[in-house]
Design an enzyme around this catalytic site. Structure first.
Site, mmCIF file in Angstrom:
data_model
loop_
_atom_site.group_PDB
_atom_site.id
_atom_site.type_symbol
_atom_site.label_atom_id
_atom_site.label_comp_id
_atom_site.label_asym_id
_atom_site.label_seq_id
_atom_site.Cartn_x
_atom_site.Cartn_y
_atom_site.Cartn_z
ATOM 1 N N ALA A 8 0.853 -1.197 0.000
ATOM 2 C CA ALA A 8 0.000 0.000 0.000
ATOM 3 C C ALA A 8 0.882 1.237 0.000
ATOM 4 O O ALA A 8 1.775 1.367 0.835
ATOM 5 C CB ALA A 8 -0.910 0.013 1.229
ATOM 6 N N CYS A 9 0.641 2.120 -0.965
ATOM 7 C CA CYS A 9 1.359 3.400 -1.012
ATOM 8 C C CYS A 9 0.344 4.539 -0.902
ATOM 9 O O CYS A 9 -0.862 4.311 -1.053
ATOM 10 C CB CYS A 9 2.185 3.530 -2.299
ATOM 11 S SG CYS A 9 1.220 3.757 -3.807
ATOM 12 N N PRO A 10 0.790 5.771 -0.642
ATOM 13 C CA PRO A 10 -0.160 6.860 -0.402
ATOM 14 C C PRO A 10 -1.139 7.112 -1.543
ATOM 15 O O PRO A 10 -2.315 7.342 -1.301
ATOM 16 C CB PRO A 10 0.749 8.069 -0.167
ATOM 17 C CG PRO A 10 1.994 7.480 0.407
ATOM 18 C CD PRO A 10 2.166 6.177 -0.312
#
Length: 487
Positions: A8-10
């Site tokens: 998960a990335c921003p």
């Protein structure tokens, strides 16, 4: 062995899926099995209960809070950023293979009723703070994208005076282009009004789960009411998360425990956070925001170009990593002020973010012999990724030769950021790349800034790689000469 992973990335657009692909490939290379849950913008396909149950270890490659940590109770867990997973997935899989269960963290057996946190308590304080903030930013970005594009579209259809149009609930003509422009502007403005409350709410959510949502949203709304803006939202979210986390540690009779997360915690949390934001913290933060806005509006000439160069360099520094996100978040936060300089900053940041993939695609196309077959293959999608403002498209090139690629990209992106600020190009849309070019102020000069940075970065990286090849050839000739002389 069998592993499960969550990435998960921003923004949930590129790094999330690149990390997943890298981890899957690394596991295949070892002869292991790995199932990945990508918690990205396109939604999530959850890991099956069987995959989790049979997993020997868990890999969490995330820059934001991960949902569903309680599924992994008792499993060995390896934590890393998405960039680490993209750059060196093999070492993460090796660590997972050697990991031991951690029964002291938040995913172990709990003595109290507190559920799994969204951000692991095993991480350092700095990492947890960054993940909390990035979780809030990740939920804000869709609001910014939708609202910004609608407002930009309204200006393209109806001109800048469309903000003075009457409310569409009072007057709307389906046959009038002006009415549609006014409708787009008012919908986009409504979306923008959610930015600070959503930011604060989901920062609090990352810190203390669902009971913190109401105090977080209330704190964000209070920040808007007192004029504390984006900075006020950040502080309100952290404050709400801290207050709720403290309230949840209070031991209460079992008869009251059931209503604590639904009534008591939201009530007292909202009262505490709202009081602090309205009475104590709001005005000082608003004064700081006013000073920042005045400073930005006062930038011109060399100062504006320097700011553009710094932000452009930050965008290229880690190609979508934390430093990149700091620059991007700064630009997005400025959109809430609506100032002309803030729109110029957004334009400069997006232009700079397009440079690295486009520059590497250009370099690999015009000087193919300096790149491997895999890099030449990566250059094809890099054209589209760069045009779409997905800076991560340059990661395959940087991973194989960081000492030559990254400085070249920083130089090109900094050049573009400075030129964009000098030209005064503006942009209300926080994403879209070249596909939102019709919504850019001074689009032709904007393209000149992008092309210039791409050419600079491509030329520098080609020169750096060519010098490496020439040096290697010279050493080989010297070695052959020495052998011949000895013979």
């Amino acid at each position: 062995m069998k592993f499960v992973a969550v990435t998960a990335c921003p923004t949930g657009i590129a790094h999330t899926y690149m990390a997943a692909e890298a981890l899957e490939q690394a596991a295949r290379d070892r002869g292991d099995e790995l199932s990945v849950e990508t918690q990205g913008s396109a939604g999530s396909d959850p890991l099956s209960e069987q995959d989790v149950r049979e997993a020997d270890a868990v890999i969490l490659a995330a820059d934001v809070g991960v949902t569903g940590l309680d599924r992994f109770a008792g499993k060995p867990v390896v934590e890393a950023s998405v960039k680490q997973a993209v750059d060196d997935a093999a070492s993460l899989v090796e660590r997972a293979a050697a990991a031991e269960p951690d029964r002291t963290g938040p995913d172990s057996e709990r003595s109290g009723p507190e559920p799994a946190t969204k951000v692991s308590a095993n991480a350092s304080a700095g990492t947890r703070l960054r993940q909390w903030l990035m979780t809030g930013v990740s939920y804000v970005i869709p609001f910014v994208a939708a609202g910004g594009l609608l407002i930009a579209l309204s200006f393209a259809l109806g001109g800048y005076q469309i903000t003075e149009a009457p409310d569409v609930t009072e007057r709307f003509d389906p046959a009038s282009l002006t009415s549609w422009a006014a409708l787009a502007n008012q919908i986009g403005t409504a979306a923008f009004e959610f930015l600070v409350p959503v930011l604060a709410g989901f920062i609090a959510f990352a810190m203390a789960e669902r009971p913190a949502l109401v105090p977080g949203f209330v704190g964000g709304a209070a920040a808007v009411a007192v004029g504390a803006g984006f900075l006020g939202g950040l502080i309100a979210g952290l404050l709400a998360g801290g207050v709720v986390a403290g309230l949840r540690r209070i031991r209460v009779p079992s008869a009251v425990a059931g209503i604590m997360p639904v009534v008591v915690i939201p009530l007292f949390g909202s009262m505490v956070v709202g009081t602090l934001m309205f009475v104590v913290l709001g005005k000082p933060i608003a004064a700081a925001m006013t000073a920042l806005t005045d400073w930005l509006n006062g930038l011109s000439g060399a100062n504006a170009m320097l700011l553009g160069a710094v932000l452009g360099g930050m965008i290229a520094f880690d190609l979508g990593g934390p430093v990149n996100k700091v620059a991007y978040t700064f630009a997005v936060g400025g959109l809430t002020t609506g100032s002309e300089t803030a729109l110029e900053i957004m334009a400069a940041v997006m232009a700079a973010g397009m440079v690295p993939p486009l520059a590497m695609a250009l370099a690999a196309t015009v000087h193919a012999r300096s790149f491997s077959a895999a890099e030449r293959e990566s250059s094809r999608p890099a054209w589209l990724l760069g045009a779409s403002f997905i800076t991560e498209g340059a990661i395959p090139f940087a991973a194989s030769d960081p000492l030559r690629v990254i400085p070249s990209m920083i130089l090109g992106s900094a050049s573009t950021g400075a030129m964009s600020m000098f030209f005064g190009a503006t942009l209300r849309a926080p994403h879209g790349g070249l596909f939102v070019l019709p919504l850019v102020g001074d689009p032709l000069l904007y393209v000149v800034a992008i092309v210039s940075g791409v050419v600079v970065a491509a030329a520098v990286v080609i020169a750096a790689k060519s010098s490496l090849r020439l040096g290697a050839a010279a050493k080989e000739r010297d070695s052959e000469t020495e052998v011949a002389a000895a013979t």
